[in-house]
Design an enzyme around this catalytic site. Structure first.
Site, PDB file in Angstrom:
ATOM      1  CB  CYS A   1       1.405   5.839 -21.016  1.00 39.64           C
ATOM      2  SG  CYS A   1       2.218   4.909 -19.730  1.00 39.64           S
TER       3      CYS A   1
ATOM      4  CG  HIS B   1      -2.823   5.183 -20.588  1.00 41.52           C
ATOM      5  ND1 HIS B   1      -2.301   4.042 -21.141  1.00 41.52           N
ATOM      6  CD2 HIS B   1      -2.091   5.432 -19.464  1.00 41.52           C
ATOM      7  CE1 HIS B   1      -1.291   3.621 -20.384  1.00 41.52           C
ATOM      8  NE2 HIS B   1      -1.154   4.444 -19.365  1.00 41.52           N
TER       9      HIS B   1
ATOM     10  CG  ASN C   1       0.028   1.296 -17.676  1.00 38.67           C
ATOM     11  OD1 ASN C   1       0.156   1.410 -18.887  1.00 38.67           O
ATOM     12  ND2 ASN C   1       0.303   2.278 -16.827  1.00 38.67           N
TER      13      ASN C   1
HETATM   14  O1  UT7 Z   1       0.693   4.850 -17.262  1.00 42.69           O
HETATM   15  C1  UT7 Z   1       0.667   6.187 -16.835  1.00 42.69           C
HETATM   16  C2  UT7 Z   1       1.334   6.378 -15.558  1.00 42.69           C
HETATM   17  N1  UT7 Z   1       0.915   5.577 -14.459  1.00 42.69           N
HETATM   18  C3  UT7 Z   1      -0.239   5.738 -13.831  1.00 42.69           C
HETATM   19  O2  UT7 Z   1      -1.136   6.420 -14.287  1.00 42.69           O
HETATM   20  C4  UT7 Z   1      -0.366   5.119 -12.473  1.00 42.69           C
HETATM   21  C5  UT7 Z   1      -0.948   6.101 -11.504  1.00 42.69           C
HETATM   22  N2  UT7 Z   1      -0.977   5.655 -10.135  1.00 42.69           N
HETATM   23  C6  UT7 Z   1      -1.753   4.620  -9.692  1.00 42.69           C
HETATM   24  O3  UT7 Z   1      -2.381   3.933 -10.458  1.00 42.69           O
HETATM   25  C7  UT7 Z   1      -1.830   4.401  -8.194  1.00 42.69           C
HETATM   26  O4  UT7 Z   1      -1.199   5.455  -7.524  1.00 42.69           O
HETATM   27  C8  UT7 Z   1      -1.216   3.045  -7.713  1.00 42.69           C
HETATM   28  C9  UT7 Z   1      -2.083   1.903  -8.170  1.00 42.69           C
HETATM   29  C10 UT7 Z   1       0.191   2.920  -8.244  1.00 42.69           C
HETATM   30  C11 UT7 Z   1      -1.190   3.015  -6.198  1.00 42.69           C
HETATM   31  O5  UT7 Z   1      -2.483   3.246  -5.671  1.00 42.69           O
HETATM   32  P1  UT7 Z   1      -2.687   4.305  -4.505  1.00 42.69           P
HETATM   33  O6  UT7 Z   1      -4.107   4.287  -4.157  1.00 42.69           O
HETATM   34  O7  UT7 Z   1      -2.100   5.596  -4.958  1.00 42.69           O
HETATM   35  O8  UT7 Z   1      -1.883   3.630  -3.331  1.00 42.69           O
HETATM   36  P2  UT7 Z   1      -0.679   4.227  -2.446  1.00 42.69           P
HETATM   37  O9  UT7 Z   1       0.588   4.197  -3.217  1.00 42.69           O
HETATM   38  O10 UT7 Z   1      -1.118   5.519  -1.844  1.00 42.69           O
HETATM   39  O11 UT7 Z   1      -0.622   3.149  -1.298  1.00 42.69           O
HETATM   40  C12 UT7 Z   1      -1.733   2.928  -0.418  1.00 42.69           C
HETATM   41  C13 UT7 Z   1      -1.341   1.832   0.558  1.00 42.69           C
HETATM   42  C14 UT7 Z   1       0.005   2.054   1.225  1.00 42.69           C
HETATM   43  O12 UT7 Z   1      -0.108   1.605   2.546  1.00 42.69           O
HETATM   44  P3  UT7 Z   1      -0.315   2.628   3.781  1.00 42.69           P
HETATM   45  O13 UT7 Z   1       0.852   3.564   3.700  1.00 42.69           O
HETATM   46  O14 UT7 Z   1      -1.617   3.289   3.496  1.00 42.69           O
HETATM   47  O15 UT7 Z   1      -0.313   1.722   4.962  1.00 42.69           O
HETATM   48  C15 UT7 Z   1       0.938   1.154   0.459  1.00 42.69           C
HETATM   49  O16 UT7 Z   1       2.041   0.739   1.229  1.00 42.69           O
HETATM   50  O17 UT7 Z   1      -1.243   0.564  -0.117  1.00 42.69           O
HETATM   51  C16 UT7 Z   1       0.046  -0.014   0.148  1.00 42.69           C
HETATM   52  N3  UT7 Z   1       0.479  -0.722  -1.066  1.00 42.69           N
HETATM   53  C17 UT7 Z   1       0.166  -2.001  -1.297  1.00 42.69           C
HETATM   54  N4  UT7 Z   1      -0.505  -2.922  -0.607  1.00 42.69           N
HETATM   55  C18 UT7 Z   1      -0.660  -4.131  -1.149  1.00 42.69           C
HETATM   56  C19 UT7 Z   1       1.168  -0.231  -2.123  1.00 42.69           C
HETATM   57  N5  UT7 Z   1       1.319  -1.174  -3.050  1.00 42.69           N
HETATM   58  C20 UT7 Z   1       0.707  -2.286  -2.576  1.00 42.69           C
HETATM   59  C21 UT7 Z   1       0.529  -3.581  -3.079  1.00 42.69           C
HETATM   60  N6  UT7 Z   1      -0.173  -4.473  -2.337  1.00 42.69           N
HETATM   61  N7  UT7 Z   1       0.985  -3.939  -4.283  1.00 42.69           N
END
Ligand code: UT7
Length: 326
Positions: free
Chosen positions: A113, A253, A283
């Site tokens: 990125c 970004h 993204n």
């Molecule tokens: O481009 C440069 C590199 N990339 C980035 O900068 C991305 C950086 N990361 C992020 O943007 C975020 O970490 C994500 C958007 C990928 C994820 O958000 P998060 O707030 O970190 O969520 P998480 O992975 O901690 O998941 C929270 C919950 C989990 O459930 P539990 O364990 O709390 O019950 C996941 O299983 O959300 C659940 N979950 C979803 N639910 C519905 C994960 N993905 C999904 C989904 N739909 N697509």
């Protein structure tokens, strides 16, 4: 003083739109989750016959037209991408062939990125040392071809497209004031594509194990991104004896609305000075900053003399900033 100025911008993206509601039918997710966790509402997805070079070429043509520069005048073409048409030759060489930039040297930069900022940083040095006069810097991706469309952790985040900038040597105070690029390879496993390289070449087993798809530890990347992007933005300001209040437009970004809001808050940049378009594109990795730049530029959001700050972060891990006086 010779500075590198951006004299033209362009962008291009697929026509096909994939909304959060479309994704609800594909994986276990919801518009509500995607919107609140990321800020993304829809993304553009390449269709058959469209490749990274397709969008890179269109973006380049638009940037050349705006700058009033012909392809033959270009000395240098740099494409930031991690989803090239082929492992080799470079996508930059394909763009060169498409636009007939017969006098340019062309190569890709792999910085995920941060690819556009890395490319801009290289072009700036070529220009300020007099090695090049006119360069084309592109960020272009078709990440939809390397995401696992059954993995809800990643597939909804990314989109396809390209953005381009023509940079030229100009006498005066306006132009790129500084670029700062950084990396920490010890975090390489947080965001990478395991397959299709020399470690896991294409075999039936690597395909069955889905090694051709990108993998990300989103949560860890999130935390590191906020810290690193704040740090490199402050470095840019300090290097030029400027303050946050001097920024007229901040173009970060576009990975996650929450990351952007957190950095804006930490830096103290008011919301109206932060350019955000990720709700429409998701993204787009290396393409995200140049697409946002082109939209801001064409919308008249940037005036001569404005201070503009780019701030990127991606796999590698890599990150970087560029500070410009427009
Ligand atoms: O481009 C440069 C590199 N990339 C980035 O900068 C991305 C950086 N990361 C992020 O943007 C975020 O970490 C994500 C958007 C990928 C994820 O958000 P998060 O707030 O970190 O969520 P998480 O992975 O901690 O998941 C929270 C919950 C989990 O459930 P539990 O364990 O709390 O019950 C996941 O299983 O959300 C659940 N979950 C979803 N639910 C519905 C994960 N993905 C999904 C989904 N739909 N697509």
């Amino acid at each position: 003083m010779i500075r590198t100025r951006i004299t033209g911008t362009g962008s291009a993206h697929p026509e096909k739109v994939l909304t959060n509601f479309d994704l609800e039918k594909m994986v276990d997710t919801s518009d509500e989750w995607i919107t609140t966790r990321t800020g993304i509402k829809e993304r553009r997805i390449a269709v058959e016959g469209e490749y990274t070079s397709t969008f890179a070429t269109r973006a380049a043509e638009r940037a050349l037209a705006m700058a009033g520069v012909t392809a033959e005048e270009l000395d240098l073409i740099i494409v930031g991408t991690v989803s090239p048409d082929f492992p080799f030759p470079s996508t930059a060489c394909l763009v060169q062939s498409n636009i007939k930039a017969v006098n340019a040297a062309a190569f890709d930069v792999s910085a995920a990125c941060s690819g556009f900022i890395y490319g801009l940083s290289i072009a700036d040095r070529f220009i300020r040392t007099g090695t090049a006069k006119k360069a084309l810097v592109i960020g272009a991706e078709v990440l939809s071809r390397i995401v696992d469309w059954t993995d809800r952790n990643t597939c909804l985040l990314f989109g396809d497209g390209a953005g381009a900038a023509i940079v030229e040597a100009r006498e005066g105070e306006n132009g790129i004031l500084s670029t700062h690029i950084r990396s920490d390879g010890s975090y390489w496993e947080l965001l990478y594509q395991p397959g299709c390289g020399s470690r896991n070449p294409a075999t039936q087993k690597t395909l069955d194990d889905k090694l051709m798809f990108l993998r990300m530890h989103g949560n860890e990347v999130f935390k590191l991104a906020v810290r690193a992007m704040e740090d490199v933005a402050r470095q840019a300001l300090a290097a030029n004896a400027l303050n946050t209040e001097d920024i007229d437009l901040f173009i970060p970004h576009q990975a996650n609305r929450r990351i952007i809001d957190a950095i804006g808050k930490r830096l103290g940049v008011p919301e109206e000075k932060v350019f955000i378009n990720l709700e429409r594109y998701g993204n787009t990795s290396a393409a995200s900053i140049p697409i946002a730049l082109d939209e801001a530029n064409r919308a008249g959001r940037i005036k001569e003399g404005d201070v503009v700050l780019f701030d990127a972060f991606g796999g590698g891990l890599t990150w970087g900033s560029a500070l410009l006086r427009w």
